[in-house]
Design an enzyme around this catalytic site. Structure first.
Site, PDB file in Angstrom:
ATOM      1  N   TYR B 145       0.587  -6.128 -47.001  1.00 29.71           N
ATOM      2  CA  TYR B 145       1.534  -6.670 -47.956  1.00 29.71           C
ATOM      3  C   TYR B 145       1.576  -5.873 -49.260  1.00 29.71           C
ATOM      4  O   TYR B 145       2.638  -5.441 -49.682  1.00 29.71           O
ATOM      5  CB  TYR B 145       1.173  -8.128 -48.251  1.00 29.71           C
ATOM      6  CG  TYR B 145       2.247  -9.109 -47.889  1.00 29.71           C
ATOM      7  CD1 TYR B 145       2.731 -10.027 -48.810  1.00 29.71           C
ATOM      8  CD2 TYR B 145       2.776  -9.138 -46.607  1.00 29.71           C
ATOM      9  CE1 TYR B 145       3.703 -10.928 -48.463  1.00 29.71           C
ATOM     10  CE2 TYR B 145       3.741 -10.035 -46.255  1.00 29.71           C
ATOM     11  CZ  TYR B 145       4.208 -10.936 -47.187  1.00 29.71           C
ATOM     12  OH  TYR B 145       5.165 -11.843 -46.850  1.00 29.71           O
ATOM     13  N   GLU B 152       8.025  -0.502 -51.740  1.00 27.17           N
ATOM     14  CA  GLU B 152       9.381  -0.968 -52.054  1.00 27.17           C
ATOM     15  C   GLU B 152       9.695  -0.754 -53.523  1.00 27.17           C
ATOM     16  O   GLU B 152      10.761  -0.252 -53.889  1.00 27.17           O
ATOM     17  CB  GLU B 152       9.524  -2.457 -51.697  1.00 27.17           C
ATOM     18  CG  GLU B 152       9.569  -2.718 -50.196  1.00 27.17           C
ATOM     19  CD  GLU B 152       9.684  -4.201 -49.856  1.00 27.17           C
ATOM     20  OE1 GLU B 152      10.405  -4.927 -50.588  1.00 27.17           O
ATOM     21  OE2 GLU B 152       9.062  -4.635 -48.879  1.00 27.17           O
TER      22      GLU B 152
END
Lengths: 321, 223
Positions: B145, B152
Site C-alpha cells: 500500500y 501514485e
C-alpha cells in the site's frame, strides 16, 4: 459475597426497588443503580447522569444484553418504563456513549443559515470574490431571480425547522453539525461562484422565468408534503404511519420528489453544471434515504396480523425509482 | 464444475480472469526488468494489460451496486476512479513520466497486489480458499500500500506541470454551461487529501486484519 447479594436484593425488594448493573458492551462494570421498576427510562438516564456527570442523558444509550440468535441489541426507549423490558433485580444493561450531542433543530438552523449568507456574497461583492475580473455593471435578470429563489428556499427551510417539522429524535452526534455545514455552505459557495461570475452567460429569459416558476410550484408542493408528514402522528403517538393524501398516494417520499424537481428546474433556469452537480449529489442522498424509508414501511405494513398492507407506490422519482 | 449458481460462477470467472491479466502484466514487467530495459520500455510492454484490466474492473462497482458483493458501491467507485485517474489521465497521457522509475514501481505494486487479491476473491467465492492465501491477502498490503500510494503521488507530482502547461482536462469560462474546471487546482486538492484519506484506508485494513487473523496469530480473548 453471594449471600450479601441475596440480602441486598431482599432489602431492596422490601423497599420496592431493584438493582440494575450498568456495564460497557465489553462487560466492564460501570455503575450499579437501585431503582423502582416503574421508573421511566428517561428518569433512569437522569439518575445515571447524577452518578456520571460526563454523560448527560442525550449521550446515553442503554441496550439489553443480546439474546440467543439476535444480532442487534434492543435499545431502551425514553418513553418506556424499566418494567416494560421485564428487568429483574440484578439485571444487566449495556451502556454506550453516543458522544457529544447537538439538537436537531440547532443543526438544521446552522446548516441552512450558511447558504443564506454565503450565496449572496458572490452577488453583492464580486470585486472581492472575483479579484482582477471586471464585472458587468448590471446583473442579468436570471442572476437576480436566482438569488431571490435561493434565499427564499433556505428561508423556507429555516421556517419549517421551527414551525413545521416534528423530529423523530431530539439530538444527533456533534460531528454531523460540522459535516452538514461543510456540505451546505460548500455547495452554496460553489453554485453561487459560477452563477454570479463576471463571465456568466445567461440563457434565454423565457427559459429562466418558466423554469423558476415551475421551481416555485415544486417548493409549494414540498411544503405541503412537509405539513402532511408533520401531522401524521398525533401528539404522544409513536410508531410509523402510512403517509396519505396529495402526492403521497402514489409516491412514498413525495417530499423528495418535489425537492429534486425544484432543483432540476433551478439548474435549467441558471443553466450551470455547478447547479447540476449540486442537484445530482442531493438526489443521490435523497434516493438512498427514500429506498430505506420505503423498505422500512413495506416491512412494517406487511398485511399480517391485522396490520395494513403497504400500497404499491413509487419510491421517490417516477418513472425511474 | 459443481452445481454453482450464476452469481458464484460469474464471480469465480471474473476474478480468475482478472488474476490472469495482472499476472501477465507482472510477467511483462519482470521480463523487461531482467533484460535491463528502461522504465519507459517496461511501461510500453506492460501498459496494454494494465489499461485493459484496470478498465474492466469498473465491473466491481456494478457488483457492489447490485449487491452480489458486500462492498459499498461508493467506495468501489472512488477506488476505481482514483486508480484510473493515475493510469489513464496521468501516466498514459504524459510520456515524460513514463521514463520515471515511479511508473514501473506503480505497475509492479498494483500487479503484485492484484495477483493476491483476485485469486483470493475467486477461491473464496467457491469456498476453496487456502488459509495461507487469506494470510497473504491481509498481510501483503502492509508494504504494498505505501509503495503504491507513494508511486501514485510521485507520478501525479511529476506529471502535473506537463498537464497544466497544455491546459489538459480543463474548461474555462465563459461557456454555455457556466462552469469552469481547473485540472491543476483539482490535482493539487487530490494530492492534499491523498495522505489522510489513504491513512484512513490503511488503518481500517489493519483493524480488519486483526479481526480476521486474530492479531498476530493469537486467539481473540473470550469475553
Amino acid at each position: 459475597a453471594i449471600h450479601k447479594t441475596v440480602e441486598h436484593t431482599a432489602l431492596l425488594a422490601e423497599e420496592g426497588k431493584m438493582k440494575i448493573s450498568v456495564q460497557s458492551r465489553s462487560g466492564k462494570s460501570i455503575a450499579d443503580l437501585d431503582v423502582e421498576p416503574e421508573l421511566s427510562v428517561r428518569d433512569f438516564k437522569k439518575k445515571f447522569f447524577g452518578l456520571k456527570r460526563k454523560y448527560y442523558p442525550s449521550r446515553q444509550r442503554f441496550t439489553l444484553p443480546l439474546k440467543a440468535g439476535e444480532t442487534r441489541a434492543t435499545a431502551l426507549e425514553d418513553s418506556k418504563k424499566l418494567s416494560d423490558y421485564g428487568l429483574q433485580s440484578g439485571a444487566v444493561l449495556h451502556f454506550k456513549d453516543l458522544g457529544p450531542q447537538v439538537g436537531y433543530a440547532t443543526v438544521f438552523f446552522w446548516e441552512y443559515f450558511g447558504p443564506l449568507i454565503v450565496y449572496p456574497l458572490f452577488y453583492f461583492l464580486p470585486q472581492y470574490l472575483y479579484p482582477g475580473q471586471a464585472a458587468p455593471k448590471q446583473h442579468a435578470l436570471v442572476q437576480t431571480l436566482a438569488l431571490g429563489y435561493w434565499s427564499l428556499h433556505y428561508s423556507k427551510r429555516i421556517a419549517e425547522t421551527f414551525l413545521v417539522h416534528k423530529f423523530g429524535h431530539e439530538t444527533m452526534p456533534i460531528f454531523n453539525l460540522f459535516r452538514n455545514c461543510v456540505y451546505y455552505w460548500g455547495f452554496a459557495a460553489y453554485v453561487s461562484y459560477f452563477v454570479n461570475h463576471p463571465k456568466y452567460t445567461a440563457p434565454g429569459e423565457l427559459q429562466s422565468k418558466v423554469a423558476l416558476g415551475i421551481a416555485l410550484v415544486c417548493q409549494l408542493c414540498n411544503l405541503r408534503c412537509h405539513v402532511i408528514l408533520a401531522n401524521l402522528r398525533k401528539p404522544g403517538e409513536k410508531g410509523y404511519k402510512i403517509p396519505r393524501g396529495f402526492l403521497f398516494n402514489f409516491i412514498t417520499c413525495a417530499n423528495y420528489t418535489a425537492e429534486v424537481y425544484g432543483w432540476v428546474c433551478f439548474t435549467i433556469a441558471v443553466q450551470s453544471i455547478a447547479a447540476g452537480i449540486f442537484t445530482l449529489v442531493g438526489l443521490a442522498q435523497m434516493a438512498q434515504w427514500a429506498v430505506q424509508k420505503h423498505s422500512r414501511l413495506r416491512k412494517i405494513f406487511d398485511g399480517k396480523e391485522g396490520r395494513e398492507k403497504y400500497p404499491r407506490r413509487w419510491i421517490m422519482l417516477p418513472p425511474f425509482l | 464444475m459443481l452445481t454453482m449458481g450464476l452469481k458464484t460462477t460469474h464471480l469465480f470467472l471474473y476474478n480468475s480472469i482478472q488474476a490472469v491479466g495482472w499476472a501477465v502484466c507482472l510477467y511483462k514487467l519482470a521480463i523487461a526488468y531482467s533484460s535491463m530495459q528502461k522504465p519507459d520500455q517496461a511501461y510500453a510492454e506492460a501498459k496494454d494489460f494494465a489499461k485493459v484490466f484496470q478498465g474492466a474492473s469498473i465491473l466491481e462497482v456494478v457488483h457492489a451496486a447490485i449487491g452480489i458483493v458486500p462492498s459499498s458501491p461508493a467506495m468501489a467507485l472512488l477506488q476505481w476512479a482514483g486508480r484510473s485517474h493515475i493510469l489513464y489521465l496521468v501516466l498514459d497521457a504524459v510520456p515524460q513520466v513514463q521514463s520515471s522509475p515511479a511508473s514501473v514501481v506503480l505497475l509492479a505494486a498494483w500487479s503484485v497486489s492484484e495477483i493476491i487479491r483476485y485469486p483470493w476473491y475467486a477461491l473464496s467465492a467457491i469456498g476453496a480458499c487456502p488459509s495461507f492465501l487469506t494470510w497473504l491477502r491481509y498481510t501483503a498490503f502492509i508494504p504494498l500500500y505505501p509503495v503504491g500510494v507513494g508511486a501514485e503521488l510521485a507520478l501525479l507530482w511529476q506529471g502535473l506541470p506537463h498537464l497544466a502547461a497544455r491546459g489538459a482536462y480543463s474548461l474555462r469560462l465563459p461557456n454555455q454551461l457556466n462552469w469552469g474546471f481547473d485540472y491543476k487546482i483539482f490535482a493539487q486538492m487530490v494530492m492534499v487529501i491523498y495522505l489522510p484519506a489513504w491513512w484512513q484506508l490503511y488503518t481500517g485494513l489493519l483493524r480488519a486484519r486483526k479481526k480476521r487473523l486474530g492479531g498476530g496469530g493469537s486467539k481473540a480473548k473470550a469475553e
